[in-house]
Enzyme design. Structure first.
Site: not given
Ligand code: AGP
Length: 608
Positions: A2, A27, A73, A97-98, A481, A485, A488, A504, A603
């Site tokens: 949010c 965000r 959100w 927000n929260g 990673e 990506k 995501e 395994h 974000k």
């Molecule tokens: C990364 O592509 C993601 N969107 C997510 O995993 C992110 O890295 C994670 O939420 C941690 O965020 P931060 O680095 O702001 O703590």
């Protein structure tokens, strides 16, 4: 997550509120709304984008000198207009927000007193709770203070009241909120980017702070009602840094900004700079003294940076290192060890789980803490004893790219600093590592030039539903990673395995429809990895291999090879991940997804 914007000014604030929301779109959100006071309270909400809210505001001819606005959100209740903020209680409007953890008990007691709830949100309980306090205290500020004192969980809120039209009240605990001191008014927002349109003068609110905003003044109070002074900062964030410019997406821009981002982050070793604990602050020599182990706490991509660092710290600095997902660590009964350096890694510096894990570690007596973060005034930075600010610049795309590689640069410096303190860094080694670090921006540029070939690969497997990523050693986290990506932003299901684990279990999944992406630099594990790749090929799996200058893997039917221009030694993960970022980006383009704002994601993850 949010986003909040609050404004009170001499001019019409509606354009400021809407532009602020646009700047917070990155965000992540699913609905948007605003409320303004102009004689009476007017609320507009849309279960869609900010652009739709702007159309509604235009159609209504909205104009006012005071207002609150929000991007939501969804947490409590589906994304819908009914659940979008602001929420109203008899002329009093709230954005939030929260997450309020005790909202159900608050709701029950308010319902018993006759309050009727129209939404499924926890926020509506805040609005009614503040309203209920006005029965005993006529002062809006006190009513907000009394109400927030009853809230458990995390919040940043903005409040307006029809009965009190010359001020807005904001408050925060656990969720970010800052004030903007403008020439013609006072503002508040979830992050600086939303306020650059009106001011660079900002005040970061601390946990528990409440603030009253009037057109020409503001005051900050503690939860007990006593006044408190908070420092005014001049933000150095440039408005251009958050503009898209020539790029199609922020993610693309941010991938291509990596040479500059790494150069900026490593500025202290440019020219004649050497490895020093002082890169981590004046107190670092004292904090690092006697450190016997490292505990890294982080989430998502930042967690993967920690996993790479574990290989570096143990092999180069000779320090045992554990890396934990912050949301697990914070609730796990663990055994604290005082000679541990706790390293928290976070792009945003506001990730609720990482912040809580840091506080948890400190509460257990592990007070040697270091934050590696991209946002200087964030909660995590303020909480840690030491900080290293990566200089990636604002990262807008939800998928983290340049923040990750700058985190790796910071962690490489940490490794070398601890190695030096431990007498494990010879002068020759230091010179070699320094020259490799200084070479990174150029090396990254060469990887970026591989884009056409990577794009062609993306075209080939974007139609697949699953993908497997393999790596070994310090490239296993890079495989993880790469898989994160891809899922995501392209929504292709992807898993990563340490290549030795394949036989395994996951080998059972391999067939012609399962593309297997391998990170295969010419390191000490290459021969082992090659055997694992044979196992894939023998089952008909199609291989996409990211090799480098020294990896001799022949191209053949079903085995596609991309040669990275150089072999980068210890820093190889920094370069290989960039190729995987490009792969995901182009796969997402082929699939036509919303690259910068992938579904369901945010974000800045300010709730747990
Ligand atoms: C990364 O592509 C993601 N969107 C997510 O995993 C992110 O890295 C994670 O939420 C941690 O965020 P931060 O680095 O702001 O703590």
């Amino acid at each position: 997550m949010c986003g909040i914007v609050t404004a009170i000014a001499t001019n019409n604030v509606v354009p400021v509120l809407l532009e602020g929301l646009r700047k917070l779109e990155y965000r992540g959100y699913d609905s948007a709304g605003l409320a303004v006071l102009s004689g009476e309270l007017t609320r507009l909400r849309s279960a869609g984008r900010v652009a739709e809210l702007a159309v509604l505001a235009d159609q209504a001819g909205l104009s006012a000198n005071i207002g609150i606005a929000h991007t939501r959100w969804a947490t409590h209740g589906v994304p819908s207009e009914r659940n979008a903020h602001p929420h109203i209680s008899a002329g009093l409007a709230v954005v939030h927000n929260g997450i309020i953890e005790n909202f159900e008990s608050i709701k029950l007691s308010l319902q018993a007193r006759g309050y009727v709830f129209e939404s499924e949100t926890d926020t509506e309980a805040i609005a009614h709770l503040i309203h209920s306090k006005l029965a005993t205290t006529p002062d809006l500020f006190d009513a907000v203070r009394l109400a927030t004192n009853e809230l458990m969980g995390a919040y940043a809120i903005g409040v307006l009241s029809e009965a009190d039209p010359f001020r807005a009240i904001v408050a925060r605990r656990g969720s970010p909120l800052l004030l903007g001191i403008g020439e013609d008014g006072m503002y508040a927002a979830s992050d600086t980017a939303a306020l650059l349109q009106v001011t660079r003068k900002v005040v970061y609110l601390e946990d528990g702070d409440l603030a009253e905003l009037r057109r020409d003044s503001y005051r900050v109070m503690l939860p007990d009602g006593s006044p408190v002074e908070r420092e005014v900062h001049i933000s150095s964030l440039s408005a251009d840094a958050v503009e898209l410019g020539q790029y199609r997406h922020y993610m693309q821009k941010e991938i291509f900004e990596q040479p500059q981002a790494l150069g900026n982050t490593l500025e202290m070793i440019a020219g004649g700079g050497s490895i020093s604990p002082l890169h981590f602050g004046a107190r670092a020599p004292e904090v690092f003294d006697g450190v016997r182990r490292v505990l890294v706490l982080a989430c998502g991509t930042s967690y993967h940076a920690g996993l790479v660092a574990r290989y570096w710290l143990e092999s180069v600095a000779g320090i045992p290192c554990t890396v934990e997902i912050a949301s697990e660590y914070r609730y796990r009964k663990s055994v604290p060890e005082a000679d541990t350096l706790v390293v928290v890694i976070s792009q945003s510096g506001e990730t609720a789980d990482t912040l809580a894990a840091l506080k948890h570690a400190s509460a257990l007596g592990m007070t040697r803490t270091l934050a590696v973060c991209n946002v200087p005034e964030s909660a995590i930075v303020r909480e840690a004893a030491l900080r290293f600010i990566t200089r990636a610049g604002p990262e807008i795309g939800v998928a983290s790219t340049k923040a990750f590689t700058t985190q790796l640069a910071a962690l490489a410096l940490l490794t070398l600093s601890l190695a030096k303190i431990n007498g494990r860094l010879s002068e020759t080694d230091e010179a070699d590592y320094l020259s490799a670090l200084r070479h990174l921006p150029v090396a990254i540029q060469k990887v970026l030039e591989l884009e056409p070939q990577i794009e062609a690969w993306a075209q080939r497997f974007a139609s697949k539903e699953h993908a497997l990523f393999l790596g070994r050693g310090r490239h296993w986290p890079i495989a993880m990673e790469g898989a994160l990506k891809l899922k995501e932003i392209s929504y292709i299901h992807a898993e990563a395995y340490a290549a030795g684990e394949l036989k395994h279990g996951p080998l059972a999944l391999v067939d012609k429809d399962m593309p297997v992406i391998a990170v295969a630099p010419a390191d000490e594990l290459l021969e082992k990895l090659k055997s694992n790749l044979q196992e894939v090929r023998a089952r008909g799996g199609e291989l996409y291999v990211f090799a480098d200058a020294g990896s001799e893997i022949p191209e053949s039917e079903g085995v596609h090879i991309l040669h990275m221009p150089e072999h980068y030694g210890m820093l190889s993960p920094v370069l290989h991940v960039i190729a995987l970022q490009l792969l995901s980006y182009h796969a997402a383009l082929v699939k036509g997804t919303d690259v910068d704002k992938p579904r369901n994601l945010a974000k800045s993850v300010t709730v747990e």
